[in-house]
Design an enzyme around this catalytic site. Sequence first.
Site, PDB file in Angstrom:
ATOM      1  N   CYS A 119      16.033 -17.281  23.604  1.00  0.00           N
ATOM      2  CA  CYS A 119      16.456 -16.833  24.670  1.00  0.00           C
ATOM      3  C   CYS A 119      17.858 -17.314  25.432  1.00  0.00           C
ATOM      4  O   CYS A 119      18.572 -16.610  26.206  1.00  0.00           O
ATOM      5  CB  CYS A 119      15.395 -16.975  25.639  1.00  0.00           C
ATOM      6  SG  CYS A 119      13.955 -16.333  25.147  1.00  0.00           S
ATOM      7  N   HIS A 172      17.564 -16.035  33.145  1.00  0.00           N
ATOM      8  CA  HIS A 172      16.760 -15.511  31.959  1.00  0.00           C
ATOM      9  C   HIS A 172      15.584 -15.041  32.557  1.00  0.00           C
ATOM     10  O   HIS A 172      14.864 -15.503  33.089  1.00  0.00           O
ATOM     11  CB  HIS A 172      16.548 -16.753  30.845  1.00  0.00           C
ATOM     12  CG  HIS A 172      15.636 -16.283  30.006  1.00  0.00           C
ATOM     13  ND1 HIS A 172      15.740 -14.900  29.316  1.00  0.00           N
ATOM     14  CD2 HIS A 172      14.463 -16.822  29.265  1.00  0.00           C
ATOM     15  CE1 HIS A 172      14.675 -14.724  28.558  1.00  0.00           C
ATOM     16  NE2 HIS A 172      13.823 -15.810  28.509  1.00  0.00           N
ATOM     17  N   ASN A 179      10.787  -9.469  28.952  1.00  0.00           N
ATOM     18  CA  ASN A 179      11.814 -10.538  28.433  1.00  0.00           C
ATOM     19  C   ASN A 179      12.392 -10.179  27.075  1.00  0.00           C
ATOM     20  O   ASN A 179      11.845  -9.895  26.117  1.00  0.00           O
ATOM     21  CB  ASN A 179      10.888 -11.938  28.208  1.00  0.00           C
ATOM     22  CG  ASN A 179      11.501 -13.321  27.461  1.00  0.00           C
ATOM     23  OD1 ASN A 179      12.669 -12.946  27.073  1.00  0.00           O
ATOM     24  ND2 ASN A 179      10.816 -14.342  27.328  1.00  0.00           N
TER      25      ASN A 179
HETATM   26  O1  UT7 Z   1      11.480 -16.718  27.002  1.00  0.00           O
HETATM   27  C1  UT7 Z   1      11.318 -18.056  27.052  1.00  0.00           C
HETATM   28  C2  UT7 Z   1       9.893 -18.487  26.640  1.00  0.00           C
HETATM   29  N1  UT7 Z   1       8.847 -17.912  27.169  1.00  0.00           N
HETATM   30  C3  UT7 Z   1       8.566 -18.276  28.569  1.00  0.00           C
HETATM   31  O2  UT7 Z   1       9.288 -18.688  29.309  1.00  0.00           O
HETATM   32  C4  UT7 Z   1       6.896 -18.087  28.744  1.00  0.00           C
HETATM   33  C5  UT7 Z   1       6.365 -19.117  29.919  1.00  0.00           C
HETATM   34  N2  UT7 Z   1       5.010 -18.996  30.242  1.00  0.00           N
HETATM   35  C6  UT7 Z   1       4.562 -17.900  31.281  1.00  0.00           C
HETATM   36  O3  UT7 Z   1       5.297 -17.056  31.428  1.00  0.00           O
HETATM   37  C7  UT7 Z   1       3.113 -18.007  31.299  1.00  0.00           C
HETATM   38  O4  UT7 Z   1       2.401 -19.158  30.864  1.00  0.00           O
HETATM   39  C8  UT7 Z   1       2.336 -16.791  30.666  1.00  0.00           C
HETATM   40  C9  UT7 Z   1       2.797 -15.503  31.449  1.00  0.00           C
HETATM   41  C10 UT7 Z   1       2.777 -16.521  29.362  1.00  0.00           C
HETATM   42  C11 UT7 Z   1       0.681 -16.857  30.825  1.00  0.00           C
HETATM   43  O5  UT7 Z   1       0.671 -17.095  32.220  1.00  0.00           O
HETATM   44  P1  UT7 Z   1      -0.420 -18.274  32.786  1.00  0.00           P
HETATM   45  O6  UT7 Z   1      -0.631 -18.025  34.283  1.00  0.00           O
HETATM   46  O7  UT7 Z   1       0.178 -19.432  32.042  1.00  0.00           O
HETATM   47  O8  UT7 Z   1      -1.640 -17.863  32.163  1.00  0.00           O
HETATM   48  P2  UT7 Z   1      -2.349 -18.747  31.114  1.00  0.00           P
HETATM   49  O9  UT7 Z   1      -1.818 -18.698  29.780  1.00  0.00           O
HETATM   50  O10 UT7 Z   1      -2.823 -19.931  31.732  1.00  0.00           O
HETATM   51  O11 UT7 Z   1      -3.823 -17.946  30.849  1.00  0.00           O
HETATM   52  C12 UT7 Z   1      -4.824 -17.598  32.250  1.00  0.00           C
HETATM   53  C13 UT7 Z   1      -5.786 -16.754  31.761  1.00  0.00           C
HETATM   54  C14 UT7 Z   1      -6.313 -17.069  30.574  1.00  0.00           C
HETATM   55  O12 UT7 Z   1      -7.831 -16.878  30.493  1.00  0.00           O
HETATM   56  P3  UT7 Z   1      -8.809 -17.977  30.899  1.00  0.00           P
HETATM   57  O13 UT7 Z   1      -9.018 -19.003  29.649  1.00  0.00           O
HETATM   58  O14 UT7 Z   1      -8.550 -18.704  32.449  1.00  0.00           O
HETATM   59  O15 UT7 Z   1     -10.158 -17.165  30.829  1.00  0.00           O
HETATM   60  C15 UT7 Z   1      -6.046 -16.328  29.586  1.00  0.00           C
HETATM   61  O16 UT7 Z   1      -6.431 -16.075  28.444  1.00  0.00           O
HETATM   62  O17 UT7 Z   1      -5.427 -15.506  31.767  1.00  0.00           O
HETATM   63  C16 UT7 Z   1      -5.866 -15.040  30.449  1.00  0.00           C
HETATM   64  N3  UT7 Z   1      -4.644 -13.998  29.749  1.00  0.00           N
HETATM   65  C17 UT7 Z   1      -4.567 -12.837  30.071  1.00  0.00           C
HETATM   66  N4  UT7 Z   1      -5.449 -12.028  30.748  1.00  0.00           N
HETATM   67  C18 UT7 Z   1      -5.145 -10.719  30.760  1.00  0.00           C
HETATM   68  C19 UT7 Z   1      -3.532 -14.316  28.881  1.00  0.00           C
HETATM   69  N5  UT7 Z   1      -2.836 -13.304  28.526  1.00  0.00           N
HETATM   70  C20 UT7 Z   1      -3.515 -12.241  29.330  1.00  0.00           C
HETATM   71  C21 UT7 Z   1      -3.253 -11.015  29.510  1.00  0.00           C
HETATM   72  N6  UT7 Z   1      -3.931 -10.146  30.153  1.00  0.00           N
HETATM   73  N7  UT7 Z   1      -2.132 -10.331  28.968  1.00  0.00           N
END
Ligand code: UT7
Length: 309
Positions: free
Chosen positions: A96, A236, A266
Amino acid sequence: MTNADLEKLVDTSDEWIVSRTGIKERRVAPDGMAVSDMSVIACERALEAAGMHSHEIDLVILGTVTPDFKLPSTACVIQEKMDLPNATAFDVVSACTGFINGLSVASALIETGAYKNALVIGSEKLSSVLNYKDRNTCILFGDGAGAAVLSASEDGSGIIGTYLKSDGKLRDLLWIKDGGAVSPVNAGYAFEGDDKINMSGGDIFKVAVRQMCNAAVEVIEKAGLTSDDIALVIPHQANIRIIGAISKRLKISMDKVFVNIEKYGNTSAASVPIALDEAYRAGRIKKGDHVLMVAFGGGLIWGSALVKW
Ligand code: UT7
């Protein structure tokens, strides 16, 4: 591809995606359209905006992790498609931050006097490396391309500082494990998603906020400026919550931060140049403005570039 389209592929919802990321839609390039094809459209528009002929370009740098081929560089493919006979062309693989790394290299090479006019491109076909069964990643990424022309200037305008950093210890937080020389994908490869993007989103989130802020502060202070001097931030576009956290920590209000994540998601190396182009064409950047670009991605890698327009 809308969030409703993704609801049909994985267990997710428009509400979750919008509230956790800010993304409403992302673009998916059709079969047969490669990174070089998207890049050509961006380069033609950049040359037109710069009032420059393709033969005046002597340097082409493309940031991408989704090249047309493993060999040659996609920058060389673009060179042929764009008719750039007087250039040398190469890719940078910086995820990125690919556009920021490209800007930094182009700016340094122009400063030596060896090159005059560079095309710097960020372009990705991430749909080709997404696992559309993995809700952790497939909802985030999209395809796109952006390009800028850099030329030598004598009036103090241009790139006044860049900062680049990486930490290879964290490389498996965001990677495509299989498909390289270490773990080739041969006939008989059992698909498990390891030849597509895998990401530990939560771990990356924290590092992203901290290091994008560090990268921003490094270039601002090195230029003898403060946050108050920044007219516009082009971050970004990975997550609206990351962007909001950066705005808060840097004490730069969101009305000075350009956001288009809702339309594109992204797009990795394409994210900053697409946002820069939209900001410029929307009249958000005036002569003399200090514009800060800052990015973060797989490597892990991060960087910033400060431009006096
Ligand atoms: O390009 C540069 C590199 N990438 C980034 O900068 C990405 C940085 N990270 C993020 O943007 C965020 O961490 C995400 C958007 C990827 C995830 O958001 P989060 O608030 O950190 O969610 P999480 O991974 O902690 O997941 C929370 C819950 C989980 O369920 P449980 O374990 O609490 O029951 C996940 O399984 O949300 C669940 N989950 C989803 N639910 C519905 C994860 N992905 C999804 C989804 N739809 N697509």
